[in-house]
Scaffold this motif. Structure first.
Motif: not given
Length: 537
Positions: A272-274, A276, A314-315, A349
């Motif tokens: 979980e590092n991006n 969304l 997350h993405r 985003k």
């Protein structure tokens, strides 16, 4: 014997355009009997003939289809198929009641909940309207509906899926029938309400001597409540025995296959590092009429459906959202997609969706998709599968022409485990599992970043449920999809989710990595939710 079905066969007439209609046999030599106070479970995949068997008991098929049947169905010693129209009308709803699988298609959208609950009491019990109103409120309270007098004024679309199912149960129990046919009665309910409803039905069985024909795909529920189990496949009963004998020593290969279809736990947790989607203090409040406070002055109550919710999705991960029906899960999902009015920040985003107008949101809609809980009511009955899946592509300008869009639709159907020759069929020609696959295809054909899955497996039997879970995992890996997965089935959440949040009364009461939450829940409500799940499952 209360109900006796003896070597019953049933065929539908298919209109193929020829002079002589074709006959398709769907039930083969069905034999089944139920005594007073007894609970019989009918288990099998969607399309196996369970619901057709139940509908045949009440002669509900002949009003909408051309059917041929042989064999016999006797209820309280009377041959059901020899009763007059008045005789069968007296039987339906009064002596035999049925809880249908899909409440949104069973409840009338233009009448309030109160009107629909009062109707059977006026017709079959000859009550005065004031008495019927009091009894309707009592039934709502007994089936777990909070603020029952206020809910009486609402319409079906204003309630959650679980609340609608409880309304259906209250309507079925209104006339205190001798036989209750329950077609997936707890499908849309969370585990705590499942336990309450099962306890309620069992209490009524003892009180009224009521028998129960339970149609379900939930094997754990069957083991908990049924005296005898019948396993159906392709219109035939392939095995039947006492419940414990079936579970301890299944004989038929299909029964063994059903027993092995419980969802597996997911072992791979995604990083979980991006981020969304990020929510900051999101609120969604509604005004609910609650009577009069003075002359010509309405009194309103504020319902805090979503209250100060903050979370990060997350993405490429699956965010599981669990809680009782009415806790605010679906309302929160609709708020994220801007289908409900809300306050607070919803950042996708680096754009705050709350600041965008309808026209500015339109290009983003293809990236933010949803698969609804009830596939039958979310698919237009007037459109073919090709038109349903292709509609979004036309709106968003995907595909140069009709031929190219048809090719993309064909690929989407194959992606979800269907075949391209199904694109000319209408929704009613599919089973529940197939309809849910079409709903998923309609969303993924737009190549979204984010997909809300609102109870996507709740209406499906165990084997189809497992297939849909595997399908969702495969699609996520292939297209790097991000899921918000809403469910009351903790086994499914555990099989899919990387991160879990628990909702109660509009609030997030606990949130964290799925492994940690399932291994060691901290909040009292989470513990109670898990305990209820374990007591059934």
């Amino acid at each position: 014997m209360l109900l006796n079905i003896d070597t019953f066969n049933l065929s539908f007439h298919l209109d193929t355009g020829k002079k002589e209609p074709e006959r398709k046999q769907v039930l083969f030599d069905i034999s089944l009997s139920i005594k007073q106070r007894e609970t019989i479970a009918l288990v099998g995949e969607s399309g196996s003939g369970k619901s057709v068997t139940a509908l045949s008991v009440m002669r509900l098929l002949e009003d909408s289809s051309s059917v041929d049947c042989s064999g016999s169905i006797h209820f309280e010693g009377k041959d059901v198929y020899k009763l007059s129209k008045n005789g069968i009308r007296e039987l339906r709803g009064n002596r035999v009641a049925m809880i249908f699988q899909e409440p949104m298609t069973s409840l009338n959208p233009v009448y309030s909940i109160g009107n629909q609950l009062i109707e059977p009491l006026l017709l079959h019990q000859n009550m005065k309207k004031s008495d019927a109103t009091k009894e309707a409120i009592r039934l709502l309270e007994r089936t777990g509906i909070k603020e029952a007098p206020a809910r009486m004024q609402l319409f079906p679309h204003q309630l959650s899926g679980g609340q609608r199912q409880r309304i259906m149960i209250a309507m079925a129990l209104a006339c205190r029938p001798s036989l209750l046919i329950a077609d997936e009665p707890t499908t849309a309910l969370d585990v705590t309400i499942q336990a309450q409803i099962l306890e309620l039905i069992q209490d009524l069985q003892k009180e009224l001597g009521m028998a129960l024909l339970l149609i379900t795909h939930d094997l754990a529920m069957v083991r908990k409540v049924a005296d005898h189990v019948h396993i159906m496949k392709d219109g035939r009963i392939v095995e039947n025995d006492e419940t414990e004998s079936i579970f301890k020593n299944p004989q038929h290969p299909y029964t063994k296959h059903l027993m092995n279809s419980v969802p597996n736990e997911r072992r791979i947790i995604r990083p979980e590092n991006n981020p969304l989607i990020e929510l900051h203090n999101v609120n969604c409040h509604f005004k609910l009429k609650s009577g009069w406070k003075g002359f010509m002055q309405r009194d309103y109550k504020i319902i805090r459906a979503v209250d100060q919710v903050s979370l990060t999705i997350h993405r490429g991960t699956t965010f599981g959202l669990v809680g009782e029906s009415g806790s605010g899960k679906s309302t929160l999902a609709n708020a994220i997609l801007k289908l409900n009015k809300s306050s607070g920040e919803i950042v996708y985003k680096d754009k705050n969706l709350q600041e965008l107008s309808g026209n500015e949101m339109r290009p983003l809609r293809k990236n933010l998709q949803i698969v609804f809980q009830d596939p039958f009511s979310s698919l237009s009955p007037r459109l073919t599968t090709e038109q349903i899946i292709g509609e979004g592509m036309k709106v968003h300008g995907i595909g140069e022409n009709a031929a190219e869009r048809r090719e993309i639709v064909s690929g989407a159907l194959v992606d979800v485990g269907l075949t391209s020759d199904m694109m000319h069929r209408f929704p009613h020609e599919f089973s529940g599992g197939q309809r849910q696959r079409i709903a998923i295809a309609r969303s993924i054909v737009l190549k979204p970043d984010f997909l809300v899955l609102d109870e996507p497996t709740s209406a499906l039997d165990m084997t189809i449920q497992k297939q849909i879970i595997e399908l969702l995992k495969e699609l996520q890996d292939r297209y790097t999809l991000t899921y918000l997965f809403i469910s009351h089935d903790l086994r499914v959440v555990r099989a899919l989710a990387d991160h879990v949040a628990v909702m109660q009364n509009g609030l997030i009461v606990e949130s964290g990595p799925a492994d940690k939450i399932f291994a060691s829940p901290q909040h009292e409500y989470t513990k109670r939710l898990f305990d209820a799940a374990l007591s059934i499952h």
